[in-house]
Design a protein around this motif. Sequence first.
Motif, PDB file in Angstrom:
ATOM      1  N   THR A 166       0.831  -1.203   0.000  1.00 14.77           N
ATOM      2  CA  THR A 166       0.000   0.000   0.000  1.00 14.77           C
ATOM      3  C   THR A 166       0.866   1.254   0.000  1.00 14.77           C
ATOM      4  O   THR A 166       1.868   1.321   0.726  1.00 14.77           O
ATOM      5  N   PHE A 167       0.462   2.228  -0.823  1.00 11.27           N
ATOM      6  CA  PHE A 167       1.074   3.561  -0.761  1.00 11.27           C
ATOM      7  C   PHE A 167       0.000   4.558  -0.344  1.00 11.27           C
ATOM      8  O   PHE A 167      -1.077   4.604  -0.931  1.00 11.27           O
ATOM      9  N   ILE A 168       0.298   5.347   0.690  1.00 13.49           N
ATOM     10  CA  ILE A 168      -0.620   6.392   1.148  1.00 13.49           C
ATOM     11  C   ILE A 168      -0.010   7.729   0.769  1.00 13.49           C
ATOM     12  O   ILE A 168       1.043   8.121   1.282  1.00 13.49           O
ATOM     13  N   ASP A 169      -0.669   8.422  -0.139  1.00 14.70           N
ATOM     14  CA  ASP A 169      -0.141   9.641  -0.751  1.00 14.70           C
ATOM     15  C   ASP A 169      -0.582  10.870   0.045  1.00 14.70           C
ATOM     16  O   ASP A 169      -1.782  11.092   0.254  1.00 14.70           O
ATOM     17  N   THR A 170       0.399  11.677   0.460  1.00 13.25           N
ATOM     18  CA  THR A 170       0.088  12.894   1.227  1.00 13.25           C
ATOM     19  C   THR A 170       0.152  14.151   0.364  1.00 13.25           C
ATOM     20  O   THR A 170       0.092  15.273   0.898  1.00 13.25           O
ATOM     21  N   ALA A 171       0.276  14.014  -0.948  1.00 12.64           N
ATOM     22  CA  ALA A 171       0.399  15.179  -1.837  1.00 12.64           C
ATOM     23  C   ALA A 171      -0.784  16.131  -1.647  1.00 12.64           C
ATOM     24  O   ALA A 171      -1.942  15.706  -1.625  1.00 12.64           O
ATOM     25  N   GLY A 172      -0.482  17.417  -1.481  1.00  9.97           N
ATOM     26  CA  GLY A 172      -1.514  18.432  -1.342  1.00  9.97           C
ATOM     27  C   GLY A 172      -2.098  18.566   0.046  1.00  9.97           C
ATOM     28  O   GLY A 172      -2.984  19.400   0.275  1.00  9.97           O
ATOM     29  N   SER A 173      -1.612  17.792   0.990  1.00  6.99           N
ATOM     30  CA  SER A 173      -2.184  17.796   2.339  1.00  6.99           C
ATOM     31  C   SER A 173      -1.583  18.867   3.237  1.00  6.99           C
ATOM     32  O   SER A 173      -2.141  19.179   4.286  1.00  6.99           O
ATOM     33  N   GLN A 185       4.394  -9.701   5.487  1.00  8.79           N
ATOM     34  CA  GLN A 185       2.989  -9.788   5.075  1.00  8.79           C
ATOM     35  C   GLN A 185       2.454  -8.500   4.462  1.00  8.79           C
ATOM     36  O   GLN A 185       1.666  -8.548   3.520  1.00  8.79           O
ATOM     37  N   GLN A 186       2.855  -7.375   5.015  1.00 12.27           N
ATOM     38  CA  GLN A 186       2.246  -6.118   4.589  1.00 12.27           C
ATOM     39  C   GLN A 186       3.262  -4.980   4.632  1.00 12.27           C
ATOM     40  O   GLN A 186       3.926  -4.772   5.647  1.00 12.27           O
ATOM     41  N   LEU A 187       3.375  -4.259   3.523  1.00 12.81           N
ATOM     42  CA  LEU A 187       4.244  -3.093   3.437  1.00 12.81           C
ATOM     43  C   LEU A 187       3.388  -1.872   3.159  1.00 12.81           C
ATOM     44  O   LEU A 187       2.659  -1.820   2.160  1.00 12.81           O
ATOM     45  N   ILE A 188       3.461  -0.884   4.061  1.00 12.57           N
ATOM     46  CA  ILE A 188       2.714   0.368   3.917  1.00 12.57           C
ATOM     47  C   ILE A 188       3.725   1.501   3.799  1.00 12.57           C
ATOM     48  O   ILE A 188       4.524   1.729   4.713  1.00 12.57           O
ATOM     49  N   ILE A 189       3.703   2.205   2.673  1.00 13.25           N
ATOM     50  CA  ILE A 189       4.611   3.325   2.445  1.00 13.25           C
ATOM     51  C   ILE A 189       3.815   4.621   2.501  1.00 13.25           C
ATOM     52  O   ILE A 189       2.771   4.746   1.848  1.00 13.25           O
ATOM     53  N   ILE A 190       4.286   5.577   3.286  1.00  6.78           N
ATOM     54  CA  ILE A 190       3.628   6.876   3.393  1.00  6.78           C
ATOM     55  C   ILE A 190       4.572   7.933   2.832  1.00  6.78           C
ATOM     56  O   ILE A 190       5.732   8.038   3.270  1.00  6.78           O
ATOM     57  N   GLY A 191       4.098   8.721   1.864  1.00  7.02           N
ATOM     58  CA  GLY A 191       4.965   9.730   1.262  1.00  7.02           C
ATOM     59  C   GLY A 191       4.201  10.691   0.378  1.00  7.02           C
ATOM     60  O   GLY A 191       2.996  10.516   0.116  1.00  7.02           O
ATOM     61  N   ASP A 192       4.890  11.698  -0.091  1.00  8.82           N
ATOM     62  CA  ASP A 192       4.321  12.741  -0.942  1.00  8.82           C
ATOM     63  C   ASP A 192       4.726  12.463  -2.384  1.00  8.82           C
ATOM     64  O   ASP A 192       5.878  12.644  -2.765  1.00  8.82           O
ATOM     65  N   SER A 193       3.773  12.010  -3.185  1.00 12.96           N
ATOM     66  CA  SER A 193       4.085  11.640  -4.580  1.00 12.96           C
ATOM     67  C   SER A 193       4.562  12.833  -5.393  1.00 12.96           C
ATOM     68  O   SER A 193       5.352  12.675  -6.327  1.00 12.96           O
ATOM     69  N   ALA A 194       4.103  14.046  -5.041  1.00 10.41           N
ATOM     70  CA  ALA A 194       4.516  15.235  -5.787  1.00 10.41           C
ATOM     71  C   ALA A 194       5.997  15.521  -5.583  1.00 10.41           C
ATOM     72  O   ALA A 194       6.668  16.047  -6.474  1.00 10.41           O
ATOM     73  N   THR A 195       6.511  15.165  -4.400  1.00 11.40           N
ATOM     74  CA  THR A 195       7.935  15.393  -4.112  1.00 11.40           C
ATOM     75  C   THR A 195       8.801  14.263  -4.651  1.00 11.40           C
ATOM     76  O   THR A 195       9.782  14.493  -5.358  1.00 11.40           O
ATOM     77  N   ILE A 196       8.438  13.032  -4.330  1.00 13.39           N
ATOM     78  CA  ILE A 196       9.301  11.911  -4.715  1.00 13.39           C
ATOM     79  C   ILE A 196       9.097  11.484  -6.155  1.00 13.39           C
ATOM     80  O   ILE A 196       9.989  10.896  -6.773  1.00 13.39           O
ATOM     81  N   GLY A 197       7.920  11.774  -6.718  1.00 13.07           N
ATOM     82  CA  GLY A 197       7.596  11.293  -8.061  1.00 13.07           C
ATOM     83  C   GLY A 197       8.418  11.924  -9.161  1.00 13.07           C
ATOM     84  O   GLY A 197       8.444  11.412 -10.291  1.00 13.07           O
ATOM     85  N   ALA A 198       9.094  13.030  -8.858  1.00 13.79           N
ATOM     86  CA  ALA A 198       9.947  13.663  -9.863  1.00 13.79           C
ATOM     87  C   ALA A 198      11.205  12.843 -10.115  1.00 13.79           C
ATOM     88  O   ALA A 198      11.896  13.037 -11.120  1.00 13.79           O
TER      89      ALA A 198
END
Length: 475
Positions: free
Chosen positions: A325-332, A436-449
Amino acid sequence: MLADLEKDKRLFHLFEKLHGDQSDISLPVTSTGAIAFHNKSLNKSQQLAVTAITQNQEITIVHGPPGTGKTTTLIEAVQQLAARGEKIIVCAPSNAAVDNICKGLLAKKINLLRVGNAEKTDKEIFQHTPEGKLNNSKLVKEIRQLKLRAEEFRRMALKYKRGFGKSEREQRSLLFKEVKNIRAEIKQIRNYNEEKLFQEAQVVAGTPIGLYDAGLFKIAFDHVIIDEAGQCIEPLAWCVFSLAPKIVLAGDHLQLPPTVLSSAAMQKGLNRSILELAIDHIKNVNLLDIQYRMKPVIAGFSSAYFYNGLLKSADHLTNEAPHLTFIDTAGSGFNETHGPDGISLQNKGELQIVTKLLEAGNFQPETAAFISPYSGQVSVAKELLPQKMRISTIDSFQGQEKPVIVLSLVRSNDNCEIGFLKDYRRMNVAITRAQQQLIIIGDSATIGADPFYQSVLEYIEKHGAYRTVWEFEVD
């Protein structure tokens, strides 16, 4: 003298091979031959690696990606070598790594001697150090009696005060001489018995510095095995290369490199591991290609990006639910901030999401680990998250695993700066800790570049669950 000359020639040849243009012609073993393996559950790649070690004439590499049973493979190899009478050095750059493989070897009844600073040795291993073995022997009683005699003679000598005659002076001199002789005898007894322990041991284990300080150069060893060679800087490796003619490097150069604090040393390339150096020049590389830790979907990205798709998952590991799972914080507005020290970064917004996941019962804290590349984020997490939850930097968590991993990337800024997230090997470690489960929390706008992180996001969108911060009621 002749032996020293041969050793010098061998070491020069090895240096030339690792640093020059000389090509290594030895190739990985393709058949396990007639070896009777002690561990019947070894897979084909592990068997081939063990066989390569038993056939090694100079240097061989065991490349062990996360969860592939590298330690299990090395233990089998040591058993095979010891059974045919070889004497082996086993080392690793950290005491924790040395103790880990020592425990496995002791479980197989290998006669092992652990050297180094006894205070940094695991309590379970201490009885297998020279100090521990000598403390448990009848020798202790003999030495104690000698010490008592020496102390008695010393007290007798000190009874003489100033103003005594010639005979008293001679008597005092004789008493102090006897004290000195007894202490020399104690040292001689200790040295003799320590040398006997070294001669009898099938395996001598320690860090490179611990082994070098132990003065093992008079003992004939057949093999040096360096575990976690991907974290061993080259100068440390040369501390033990001279101890035996055959060398095995085991580790993964695609995980975290050695920790080097000096920027000057880094500029001179001293942060490069001996494994990273050797992998460019040695063709005898044996890849362990089946991982037993993670659900296949968790291992999939690392296999494709770092291991050319060669890393497979064991048959019993099957995907049953969204394990990634990826939880995107972009714009928050959950932007990174500097901690109290003004240096290390934090992101309290990402920690709020972890709290919400716990409240929703997504996982139990005792089954999970929270990891982050930034020590500042780890410090705050230890204040806000449950104590039952393992909380660590990525670097400190290398080699460990948990059913659930929550990875907080922290970086969130308008300039798309990601700092040392640029070292993708750190991320390889981070995303391969979860069972069993990997949860990544991050800002896609920052790292996606960054192309690497864009690939991570695309992989999760295709194979996992992509969520946004707006699904959580956070401030």
